[in-house]
Write a protein that holds these residues in place. Structure first.
Motif, PDB file in Angstrom:
ATOM      1  N   LEU A  10      20.441   9.636  -1.719  1.00 23.97           N
ATOM      2  CA  LEU A  10      21.544   8.673  -1.765  1.00 23.97           C
ATOM      3  C   LEU A  10      22.890   9.388  -1.872  1.00 23.97           C
ATOM      4  CD1 LEU A  10      20.037   5.934  -4.136  1.00 23.97           C
ATOM      5  CD2 LEU A  10      20.361   5.805  -1.653  1.00 23.97           C
ATOM      6  N   ILE A  11      22.923  10.474  -2.672  1.00 25.15           N
ATOM      7  CA  ILE A  11      24.160  11.252  -2.789  1.00 25.15           C
ATOM      8  C   ILE A  11      24.534  11.847  -1.436  1.00 25.15           C
ATOM      9  CG2 ILE A  11      25.156  13.354  -3.790  1.00 25.15           C
ATOM     10  CD1 ILE A  11      23.583  12.743  -6.346  1.00 25.15           C
ATOM     11  N   ALA A  12      23.545  12.379  -0.717  1.00 28.45           N
ATOM     12  CA  ALA A  12      23.806  12.956   0.607  1.00 28.45           C
ATOM     13  C   ALA A  12      24.318  11.892   1.565  1.00 28.45           C
ATOM     14  CB  ALA A  12      22.541  13.612   1.147  1.00 28.45           C
ATOM     15  N   TRP A  13      23.712  10.721   1.537  1.00 26.92           N
ATOM     16  CA  TRP A  13      24.172   9.633   2.403  1.00 26.92           C
ATOM     17  C   TRP A  13      25.591   9.209   2.044  1.00 26.92           C
ATOM     18  CZ3 TRP A  13      19.224   6.042   2.387  1.00 26.92           C
ATOM     19  CH2 TRP A  13      18.250   6.649   3.180  1.00 26.92           C
ATOM     20  N   ALA A  14      25.856   9.071   0.741  1.00 21.16           N
ATOM     21  CA  ALA A  14      27.191   8.660   0.317  1.00 21.16           C
ATOM     22  C   ALA A  14      28.235   9.682   0.742  1.00 21.16           C
ATOM     23  CB  ALA A  14      27.224   8.476  -1.202  1.00 21.16           C
ATOM     24  N   THR A  15      27.840  10.956   0.765  1.00 23.61           N
ATOM     25  CA  THR A  15      28.775  12.022   1.123  1.00 23.61           C
ATOM     26  C   THR A  15      29.077  12.036   2.610  1.00 23.61           C
ATOM     27  OG1 THR A  15      27.892  13.359  -0.698  1.00 23.61           O
ATOM     28  CG2 THR A  15      29.159  14.522   0.980  1.00 23.61           C
ATOM     29  N   THR A  16      28.106  11.699   3.436  1.00 17.18           N
ATOM     30  CA  THR A  16      28.249  11.878   4.889  1.00 17.18           C
ATOM     31  C   THR A  16      28.485  10.576   5.657  1.00 17.18           C
ATOM     32  OG1 THR A  16      25.826  11.747   5.107  1.00 17.18           O
ATOM     33  CG2 THR A  16      26.790  13.935   4.851  1.00 17.18           C
ATOM     34  N   THR A  17      28.259   9.427   5.005  1.00 22.01           N
ATOM     35  CA  THR A  17      28.331   8.146   5.730  1.00 22.01           C
ATOM     36  C   THR A  17      29.700   7.911   6.347  1.00 22.01           C
ATOM     37  OG1 THR A  17      26.617   7.135   4.365  1.00 22.01           O
ATOM     38  CG2 THR A  17      28.125   5.648   5.499  1.00 22.01           C
ATOM     39  N   MET A  18      30.763   8.253   5.590  1.00 25.90           N
ATOM     40  CA  MET A  18      32.111   7.988   6.089  1.00 25.90           C
ATOM     41  C   MET A  18      32.355   8.710   7.414  1.00 25.90           C
ATOM     42  SD  MET A  18      35.793   8.740   4.282  1.00 25.90           S
ATOM     43  CE  MET A  18      35.688  10.501   4.630  1.00 25.90           C
ATOM     44  N   HIS A  19      31.938   9.987   7.477  1.00 26.88           N
ATOM     45  CA  HIS A  19      32.135  10.740   8.716  1.00 26.88           C
ATOM     46  C   HIS A  19      31.274  10.178   9.834  1.00 26.88           C
ATOM     47  CE1 HIS A  19      34.626  13.694   6.790  1.00 26.88           C
ATOM     48  NE2 HIS A  19      33.698  13.967   5.890  1.00 26.88           N
ATOM     49  N   ASP A  59      23.220   2.759  15.412  1.00 27.57           N
ATOM     50  CA  ASP A  59      22.323   3.780  15.977  1.00 27.57           C
ATOM     51  C   ASP A  59      22.905   5.174  15.781  1.00 27.57           C
ATOM     52  OD1 ASP A  59      20.434   1.909  16.964  1.00 27.57           O
ATOM     53  OD2 ASP A  59      21.750   1.504  18.666  1.00 27.57           O
ATOM     54  N   ILE A  60      24.200   5.299  16.015  1.00 28.02           N
ATOM     55  CA  ILE A  60      24.863   6.602  15.859  1.00 28.02           C
ATOM     56  C   ILE A  60      24.873   7.031  14.393  1.00 28.02           C
ATOM     57  CG2 ILE A  60      26.992   7.886  16.216  1.00 28.02           C
ATOM     58  CD1 ILE A  60      25.543   7.072  18.795  1.00 28.02           C
ATOM     59  N   VAL A  61      25.171   6.071  13.504  1.00 27.21           N
ATOM     60  CA  VAL A  61      25.206   6.367  12.075  1.00 27.21           C
ATOM     61  C   VAL A  61      23.830   6.857  11.611  1.00 27.21           C
ATOM     62  CG1 VAL A  61      25.447   5.371   9.765  1.00 27.21           C
ATOM     63  CG2 VAL A  61      27.113   4.820  11.555  1.00 27.21           C
ATOM     64  N   LYS A  62      22.761   6.148  12.061  1.00 27.79           N
ATOM     65  CA  LYS A  62      21.403   6.558  11.672  1.00 27.79           C
ATOM     66  C   LYS A  62      21.092   7.958  12.179  1.00 27.79           C
ATOM     67  CE  LYS A  62      19.155   2.998  13.261  1.00 27.79           C
ATOM     68  NZ  LYS A  62      17.981   2.141  13.611  1.00 27.79           N
ATOM     69  N   LEU A  63      21.535   8.260  13.401  1.00 26.91           N
ATOM     70  CA  LEU A  63      21.287   9.571  13.992  1.00 26.91           C
ATOM     71  C   LEU A  63      21.900  10.684  13.136  1.00 26.91           C
ATOM     72  CD1 LEU A  63      20.358  11.296  16.498  1.00 26.91           C
ATOM     73  CD2 LEU A  63      22.675  10.925  17.392  1.00 26.91           C
ATOM     74  N   LEU A  64      23.168  10.477  12.747  1.00 25.67           N
ATOM     75  CA  LEU A  64      23.853  11.507  11.973  1.00 25.67           C
ATOM     76  C   LEU A  64      23.309  11.603  10.548  1.00 25.67           C
ATOM     77  CD1 LEU A  64      27.535  10.948  13.196  1.00 25.67           C
ATOM     78  CD2 LEU A  64      25.974  12.794  13.827  1.00 25.67           C
ATOM     79  N   LEU A  65      23.011  10.431   9.958  1.00 25.21           N
ATOM     80  CA  LEU A  65      22.471  10.456   8.592  1.00 25.21           C
ATOM     81  C   LEU A  65      21.119  11.157   8.551  1.00 25.21           C
ATOM     82  CD1 LEU A  65      23.369   6.963   7.070  1.00 25.21           C
ATOM     83  CD2 LEU A  65      24.473   9.159   6.689  1.00 25.21           C
ATOM     84  N   MET A  66      20.318  10.951   9.587  1.00 23.17           N
ATOM     85  CA  MET A  66      19.014  11.600   9.619  1.00 23.17           C
ATOM     86  C   MET A  66      19.164  13.113   9.703  1.00 23.17           C
ATOM     87  SD  MET A  66      15.851  11.373   9.347  1.00 23.17           S
ATOM     88  CE  MET A  66      15.764   9.573   9.353  1.00 23.17           C
ATOM     89  N   GLN A  67      20.195  13.568  10.431  1.00 19.83           N
ATOM     90  CA  GLN A  67      20.421  15.009  10.535  1.00 19.83           C
ATOM     91  C   GLN A  67      20.673  15.621   9.156  1.00 19.83           C
ATOM     92  OE1 GLN A  67      23.557  16.199  13.234  1.00 19.83           O
ATOM     93  NE2 GLN A  67      23.677  18.270  12.389  1.00 19.83           N
ATOM     94  N   PHE A  68      21.426  14.915   8.299  1.00 19.25           N
ATOM     95  CA  PHE A  68      21.735  15.454   6.975  1.00 19.25           C
ATOM     96  C   PHE A  68      20.682  15.084   5.931  1.00 19.25           C
ATOM     97  CE2 PHE A  68      25.918  15.188   9.053  1.00 19.25           C
ATOM     98  CZ  PHE A  68      26.253  16.525   8.993  1.00 19.25           C
ATOM     99  N   SER A  69      19.783  14.176   6.275  1.00 19.89           N
ATOM    100  CA  SER A  69      18.701  13.833   5.352  1.00 19.89           C
ATOM    101  C   SER A  69      17.600  14.879   5.373  1.00 19.89           C
ATOM    102  CB  SER A  69      18.113  12.462   5.705  1.00 19.89           C
ATOM    103  OG  SER A  69      19.090  11.458   5.579  1.00 19.89           O
ATOM    104  N   LYS A  70      17.376  15.483   6.533  1.00 17.62           N
ATOM    105  CA  LYS A  70      16.276  16.443   6.658  1.00 17.62           C
ATOM    106  C   LYS A  70      16.421  17.622   5.689  1.00 17.62           C
ATOM    107  CE  LYS A  70      15.115  15.339  11.466  1.00 17.62           C
ATOM    108  NZ  LYS A  70      15.131  15.818  12.874  1.00 17.62           N
ATOM    109  N   PRO A  71      17.617  18.263   5.578  1.00 16.53           N
ATOM    110  CA  PRO A  71      17.735  19.366   4.613  1.00 16.53           C
ATOM    111  C   PRO A  71      17.488  18.921   3.180  1.00 16.53           C
ATOM    112  CG  PRO A  71      19.568  19.408   6.157  1.00 16.53           C
ATOM    113  CD  PRO A  71      18.854  18.119   6.376  1.00 16.53           C
TER     114      PRO A  71
END
Length: 825
Positions: free
Chosen positions: A800-809, A745-757
């Motif tokens: 996918l690039i954005a997700w790959a970049t931010t998923t670890m954090h 749930d937390i991962v989805k929350l953060l990924l969505m924040q960086f997916s919007k831009p």
């Protein structure tokens, strides 16, 4: 002292925040390296012939011949007659000179060889002022039996010895009235040696000797005719002359001097124009027969913009991360204000720190350029100098980049950080303006990914068009074709068919064919053809191509109606006759497009009709159209003839299992038996077809390289921003986990924040990329469709690039224990 303090503070901040500092410095370095590379490319491409004395007053005369039907001739070569007309008409011309190039058979002592030689009017050095290291330019052509050569050729043939006074013998071979070879020899004494011409020049002179029209007898007709071109004409205007004075009178010059043999005016048939010598390389698109391949002003503009965009992405990373780290520096700034620092001092401090970061980035960028320059040269095909930092212009650009980035990119962070109120910060621990900062950072991220997505789409479309051009069915077979060129030279008169016969018997050879040109060659011979016995038939200008009876079979070009040439039939061949006599009718084959241009809706109806050209031709066959040139050009109309004197190329159709190295040795051995003076010239047809797209392929490679850089720099910024955001939201994440939120749930929350831009960036990038790529594809007559897959696919890749970049954090933040975070509260 103050600057030293800025440097110390900047260095401490770099060491304290290593991740953000590395991202900032590396992003800026990549952007600056891209700018330096593109600047080297642009400077080289735009500096052609700037070395030439008086280049601002030197102009090439361009020539266009408009045909009623078919493709117009738009060339850099001119009718020889125009020189005298220009000299008589314009007192503003200080000097004018013509020159043309051909492969000459030369003898020095006991050695015979073939070299590219230029023949010029004797005053050529009054126009093109070469620097002579031996001899004097005003005296070298006092005698018609003289020759000058470059330092490179002097070293090649004479080593360290002076070539002055040495004698070259030139052999000119021309057919006589019976078609036999007539050898004319003439001695030329070396009277001068000139400095080698720079690579970034339109000219490639190696040997030059003066024009003698009595010796070059075939030059006679082009001195009296407007429809035959003869070399190049360059004008040197009197210093300070406005070239528009001459340009404005060119229509009147054509109207008063050019002939017309149809219902059009001379100006509707012929056009003349001027191009400054420094503009030829980048301003000659669409004009054929230039001395060297031209560059592309569109590429220069495109990659200048791309370099600027990559630099902007790096600058935006800097601004993004600087403002994102505002909370960490808010207390420091507040304490400085409490202790008496004013805002102007703090702004200077931050700008000083920014300059230090930019300086480190510039040094890293220079190192990057040094490392990648050989690969960049290989990609662009340019000889860019590795010692580029010795160039004052490059040093100036580097310093400019340093201050542009250090000051301009640092202005907003400096003003933003120094706007904090000490009372609010020290009381609450908050920097304030949080929501405004978030919106600003989101806007920068959207802009970065908009650039990256547009570049990815552009790269994909360019590569897609390149693949289409190289793999599309051309209407003929280009595989397993080895071309032997240079057969048009006079030394092979009467030997071409014998050479072809011997090569055809070699092991691994299926068949051979003689022709005037092969697919991918430039076609420059047009003739007027009129349908006989058709009332009010108009003249049509159609490309004539001489071929033998095996051409269509070797290239797998189907004969749709009628028959092929049968050289056993006397009338199928063009028969040479003495001047003044009428040649007998010969056979011709036309393609479908030519039949339509001649007025036949059904191409089969053209069979049996007689064309009037230089002689009479009866149409005996109709063949299909095929792509003789690149996909940028439309299909060509052809009238195929069989004139053996016009053959200049031999197509060798070899078997797939043939030993090509042995085959080339065998062909060379046959060649040497007939022409021992020089080596044969080979090329594979597939390679030649690929060269039609060299510029597009290089453009695609450069776009790919810089798109990767743009995405990489954008991802660096996103990576740093993700790390910072995850750090700032640890308490929020801990509270969510206490209330039952899982790691996913937390991962989805953060990924969505960086997916919007990124999703917003797609909305901005798609219409921009569509507009640019539509314009690019409009340059091709035959092109791919700009389908939705390019846009959706790129959008998914960016996400996918954005997700790959931010998923670890995101995962790291989600897995942190709430107890460790909340125990201090």
């Amino acid at each position: 002292m103050l600057f030293t303090n800025y440097v110390i503070i900047a260095w401490r901040n770099i060491l304290r925040h290593r991740l953000y500092s590395m991202i900032n410095i590396f992003g800026l370095a990549v952007g600056m390296a891209a700018c330096l590379l593109i600047f080297l490319f642009v400077r080289y491409e735009s500096s052609y012939d700037n070395w030439l004395p008086g280049s601002e007053d030197i102009y090439r005369v361009n020539y266009t011949m408009n045909f009623k039907a078919g493709e117009d001739f738009v060339g850099a070569v001119i009718p020889g007659i125009t020189k005298a007309i220009f000299d008589q008409r314009f007192p503003q011309i200080e000097a004018s000179s013509r020159f043309f190039n051909f492969d000459a058979i030369m003898t020095l002592g006991n050695d015979t060889f073939k070299e590219s030689v230029w023949v010029a009017d004797r005053n050529i050095f009054d126009v093109i002022e070469l620097n002579f290291v031996k001899g004097q330019s005003e005296k070298v052509f006092n005698d018609l039996n003289t020759i000058v050569l470059s330092e490179k050729m002097a070293l090649k043939y004479f080593g360290d010895q002076s070539p002055i006074g040495e004698v070259f013998t030139h052999t000119l071979i021309q057919p006589d009235a019976e078609g036999e070879a007539n050898h004319l020899t003439r001695d030329y004494k070396v009277t001068g040696v000139f400095e080698d011409i720079p690579e970034n020049s339109e000219f490639n002179f190696e040997f030059i000797f003066p024009l003698d029209t009595d010796y070059f007898q075939y030059a006679g007709p082009v001195n009296t005719r407007w429809d035959q071109t003869w070399g190049y004409l360059y004008l040197k205007l009197i210093e300070g002359t406005d070239p528009s004075i001459i340009s404005s009178q060119l229509e009147d010059l054509v109207a008063k001097n050019a002939p017309t043999d149809d219902d059009r005016t001379p100006n509707e048939i012929f056009e003349l124009s001027l191009t400054n010598v420094t503009d030829i390389h980048l301003q000659s698109e669409g004009r054929s027969n230039g001395i060297k391949p031209i560059g592309s002003i569109t590429q220069v503009y495109t990659f200048s913009v791309v370099a600027l965009l990559i630099l902007l992405i790096g600058c935006f990373n800097f601004m993004n991360l600087s403002t994102a780290r505002s909370l960490q520096r808010a207390k420091e700034i507040s304490m400085r204000k409490v202790l008496g620092a004013n805002r102007a001092q703090l702004i200077r401090q931050f700008l000083g720190e920014n300059l230090v970061v930019a300086l480190i980035g510039l040094l890293l960028a220079i190192t990057m350029v040094e490392l990648v320059l050989p690969s960049f040269n290989a990609m662009t095909g340019l000889p860019l100098d590795k010692a580029f930092m010795k160039d004052p212009m490059i040093i100036t650009v580097g310093i400019g980049l340093l201050f542009l980035i250090g000051i301009v990119a640092g202005l907003y962070p400096a003003f933003y950080l120094t706007a904090f109120r000490p009372s609010e910060v020290l009381a609450s621990g908050s920097a304030g303006g949080h929501h405004k900062g978030v919106r600003f950072r989101s806007a920068l991220t959207i802009f970065q990914f908009s650039i990256s997505i547009a570049l990815i789409i552009s790269t994909a479309v360019v590569y897609g068009q390149n693949i289409y051009s190289l793999t599309k069915d051309l209407g003929y077979s280009k595989e397993s074709k080895l071309i032997l060129g240079g057969l048009f030279n006079g030394d092979l008169i009467g030997k071409k068919e014998i050479i072809a016969g011997e090569i055809e018997r070699l092991k691994g050879v299926r068949a051979v064919s003689l022709s005037r040109s092969v697919p991918s060659d430039m076609t420059s011979w047009y003739n007027d053809f009129t349908l006989m016995d058709v009332p009010n038939a108009e003249k049509k200008q159609i490309t004539g191509l001489s071929i033998d009876d095996k051409f269509f079979d070797i290239y797998d070009i189907p004969i749709l109606h009628g028959r092929n040439f049968d050289l056993g039939r006397q009338n199928d061949k063009v028969i040479q006759v003495d001047t003044g006599k009428e040649a007998p009718m010969a056979s011709a084959i036309v393609n479908e497009l030519a039949a339509r241009q001649l007025g036949f809706t059904n191409s089969e109806d053209a069979l049996g009709n007689v064309l009037m050209g230089d002689i009479k031709y009866q149409i005996v066959g109709i063949v299909s159209d095929f792509h003789f040139h690149s996909m940028r050009q439309p299909l060509h109309a052809f009238v195929y003839l069989s004139n053996s004197q016009m053959f200049s190329a031999l197509t060798i159709d070899y078997m797939p299992e043939a030993d090509l190295q042995q085959l080339r040795r065998d062909i060379s051995s046959i060649w040497q038996g007939f022409v021992p003076e020089y080596e044969p010239r080979f090329f594979f047809l597939e390679d030649r077809v690929a060269t039609l797209y060299t510029s597009d392929i290089k453009q695609g490679q450069m776009l790919l390289a810089f798109s990767i850089l743009a995405v990489f720099v954008a991802c660096l910024g996103l990576y740093g921003l993700a790390a910072f955001t995850a750090e700032q939201r640890t308490k929020e994440i801990a509270v969510r986990k206490v209330y039952g939120a899982g790691v996913w749930d937390i991962v989805k929350l953060l990924l969505m924040q960086f997916s919007k831009p990124v999703l917003m960036a797609n909305i901005i990038a798609w219409p921009i990329a569509w507009y640019l790529m539509t314009d690019y594809l409009n340059g091709f007559t035959f092109r791919i469709d700009l389908g939705v897959a390019y846009f959706v696919g790129t959008g998914i890749i960016a996400l996918l690039i954005a997700w790959a970049t931010t998923t670890m954090h995101a995962i790291k933040a989600a897995q942190t224990s709430p107890a460790l975070i909340l125990k201090a509260e």
